[in-house]
Write an enzyme that holds these catalytic residues in place. Structure first.
Site, PDB file in Angstrom:
ATOM      1  N   CYS A 214       0.836  -1.202   0.000  1.00 65.81           N
ATOM      2  CA  CYS A 214       0.000   0.000   0.000  1.00 65.81           C
ATOM      3  C   CYS A 214       0.871   1.251   0.000  1.00 65.81           C
ATOM      4  CB  CYS A 214      -0.908  -0.010   1.227  1.00 65.81           C
ATOM      5  SG  CYS A 214      -1.913   1.480   1.346  1.00 65.81           S
ATOM      6  N   CYS A 217       0.171   3.023   3.633  1.00 61.99           N
ATOM      7  CA  CYS A 217       0.536   2.467   4.939  1.00 61.99           C
ATOM      8  C   CYS A 217       1.455   1.257   4.845  1.00 61.99           C
ATOM      9  CB  CYS A 217      -0.729   2.135   5.729  1.00 61.99           C
ATOM     10  SG  CYS A 217      -1.585   0.685   5.083  1.00 61.99           S
ATOM     11  N   CYS A 236      -6.301  -2.436   0.280  1.00 63.46           N
ATOM     12  CA  CYS A 236      -5.416  -2.482   1.435  1.00 63.46           C
ATOM     13  C   CYS A 236      -6.247  -2.875   2.670  1.00 63.46           C
ATOM     14  CB  CYS A 236      -4.749  -1.131   1.658  1.00 63.46           C
ATOM     15  SG  CYS A 236      -3.873  -1.056   3.229  1.00 63.46           S
ATOM     16  N   CYS A 239      -5.613   0.231   5.723  1.00 68.02           N
ATOM     17  CA  CYS A 239      -6.158   1.602   5.678  1.00 68.02           C
ATOM     18  C   CYS A 239      -7.380   1.695   4.767  1.00 68.02           C
ATOM     19  CB  CYS A 239      -5.083   2.596   5.249  1.00 68.02           C
ATOM     20  SG  CYS A 239      -4.681   2.528   3.505  1.00 68.02           S
ATOM     21  N   ASP A 368      21.551  -1.330 -21.271  1.00 70.07           N
ATOM     22  CA  ASP A 368      21.838  -2.524 -20.479  1.00 70.07           C
ATOM     23  C   ASP A 368      20.762  -3.566 -20.759  1.00 70.07           C
ATOM     24  OD1 ASP A 368      22.136  -4.452 -18.534  1.00 70.07           O
ATOM     25  OD2 ASP A 368      22.660  -3.022 -16.965  1.00 70.07           O
TER      26      ASP A 368
HETATM   27 ZN   LIG Z   1      -3.001   1.034   3.309  1.00 73.93          ZN
END
Ligand SMILES: [Zn+2]
Length: 464
Positions: A214, A217, A236, A239, A368
């Protein structure tokens, strides 16, 4: 008064000089995309701000799909009879964009056309936002580009966010299924687009290394479904940050064919059947982004749907070339996610085919080549029996051959052919009548191969 005359003279002079430079560059076949803009910015710093002042601007940014999305939006504008100008694909930094505005300007600085469709590099947007304020900003997605470290992905996101902070009036068109992209919608008015689990989901979880945690958080997201990469129904658990409900959503797929998709798209609650004249789920996203842009501009849905159907794939992303009774399909590969999606698309091919990878390591390709190890080639391994022969070409042909070997493709099936002309001839020779020879080049390899094909099959100039 004198100051004013001086200002106007200087502006006119700069525009005239730069327009001349554009012509000279084209004449000398230099493409003429970024140099004139650079010179103009030197002669008249901040000229873009003046030129963009009276123009309605649609901007498209994001890691993958910018060019295709811009081209579909162009088709939507055409369907609606809206006259517009645009920057050339690849000229998506400030100088290239300035060139486009100069080309479209009259000598007094007023625009000859009042709508601009601008493809812009994610990293350049923040700078551009100091000078121009788009009416609509379309953001396709955020993926790790080649060797970017995680930090770079987040700093790109932060920089786009900072640019958006300068443009309070801009309507955002955002990918609801991308947790990074969707997070940009906090401040401005936002239109979301996405793919529903009823329409498409991957049965196995993809390697989601770009955005597992997340943004707010750092808890690990839970997914109700995945479409590809880190895209899907994220939430999430800590939160509550989650996939926003899309305004424009692909709610069903009736057919995923190898050159088009038939889908149902829900636009503000009303479901419309649409044929997207491009293959693969990543192009469904591009089509949705373009349709959401049309919605943000208040354009009628039926014209948008007509545009999706009539859209023809242009230079670079995927191009089909008729070679008497056979076909060559050129598909640009430039980063692991895009490359993996092309392999995914190949796995829908029902007939036997020839396949070539042309990998260069020049500046425009990425110097690369270890990014090749991030490409998901598992599906290629699964369909290897359909590939009659696999060629590797380009400066780094050997690296690609090693990469294929590592994936379990038998070495007896792989040939290294460095010469492009020999490659095209050998590949076509082995292609059965009516069959396809797929060539997957990096950017500079594509330019070289296309130049050869142009001689052989009279293709159009790509900047026309
Ligand atoms: Zn979250």
């Amino acid at each position: 008064m004198i100051r004013n005359i001086f200002f106007k003279t200087r502006l006119t002079l700069t525009i005239a000089m730069s327009k001349l430079l554009i012509k000279v560059c084209r004449l000398l076949r230099l493409g003429g995309t970024s140099l004139p803009g650079k010179v103009a910015n030197k002669m008249f710093p901040g000229i873009l701000k003046i030129l963009a002042g009276n123009v309605r601007i649609i901007m498209v940014t994001g890691t993958n799909g910018k060019t295709t999305t811009s081209r579909i939006i162009a088709q939507i504008l055409n369907e609606n009879g809206i006259s517009f100008f645009t920057n050339k694909s690849g000229a998506n930094l400030l100088s290239g964009i300035t060139t486009a505005f100069i080309e479209a300007a009259r000598l007094n600085g007023r625009p000859a056309k009042d709508t601009a469709l601008i493809e812009i590099d994610e990293a350049a947007f923040n700078k551009a936002a100091d000078l121009v304020s788009p009416s609509v900003l379309v953001v396709t997605n955020f993926f790790r580009d080649q060797l970017d470290r995680y930090g770079e992905l987040y700093s790109t996101l932060k920089s786009v966010r900072s640019g958006i902070g300068k443009t309070s009036g801009t309507v955002l068109v955002l990918n609801a299924d991308d947790s990074l992209c969707a997070s940009l919608g906090a401040s401005n008015k936002s239109i979301y687009y996405g793919v529903s689990p009823e329409a498409y989901k991957e049965s196995v979880e993809n390697s989601n290394t770009d955005a597992m945690f997340c943004l707010y958080c750092k808890s690990r997201y839970e997914y109700s479904y995945h479409t590809y990469g880190h895209l899907g129904g994220f939430k999430c658990p800590n939160c509550g940050y989650e996939r926003p409900t899309p305004h424009i959503e692909c709610t069903r797929t009736e057919r995923l064919a190898d050159s088009y998709s038939e889908v149902g798209i829900s636009i503000s609650g009303k479901t419309i059947r649409a044929k997207i004249n491009l293959p693969g789920v990543y192009n469904i996203y591009n089509a949705l982004a373009a349709a959401a842009c049309g919605y943000a501009l208040g354009l009628p849905e039926e014209k948008t749907v007509a545009a999706l159907q009539s859209f023809e794939c242009g230079f670079g992303r995927m191009e089909t070339i008729h070679a008497s009774d056979k076909y060559i399909k050129l598909i640009l590969v430039k980063n692991p996610t895009g490359f993996s999606q092309v392999i995914n698309y190949l796995s829908t091919e029902k007939n036997e085919f020839l396949l070539a990878f042309a990998i260069n390591d020049k500046l425009a390709d990425g110097t690369d080549v270890s990014w090749l190890w991030d490409v998901d080639l598992e599906k290629l391994q699964q369909i290897q029996d359909k590939a009659i022969r696999i060629y590797t070409s380009g400066i780094r042909a050997e690296d690609m051959a090693v990469r294929l070997k590592y994936e379990g493709i038998p070495t007896g099936k792989i040939s290294i052919v460095k010469d492009y002309k020999a490659l095209i001839n050998m590949g076509l020779d082995k292609t059965p009548a009516g069959g396809v020879f797929y060539i997957l080049p990096t950017y500079t390899a594509m330019l070289e191969i296309r130049k050869l094909l142009k001689k052989m099959y009279r293709l159009d100039e790509f900047w026309e």
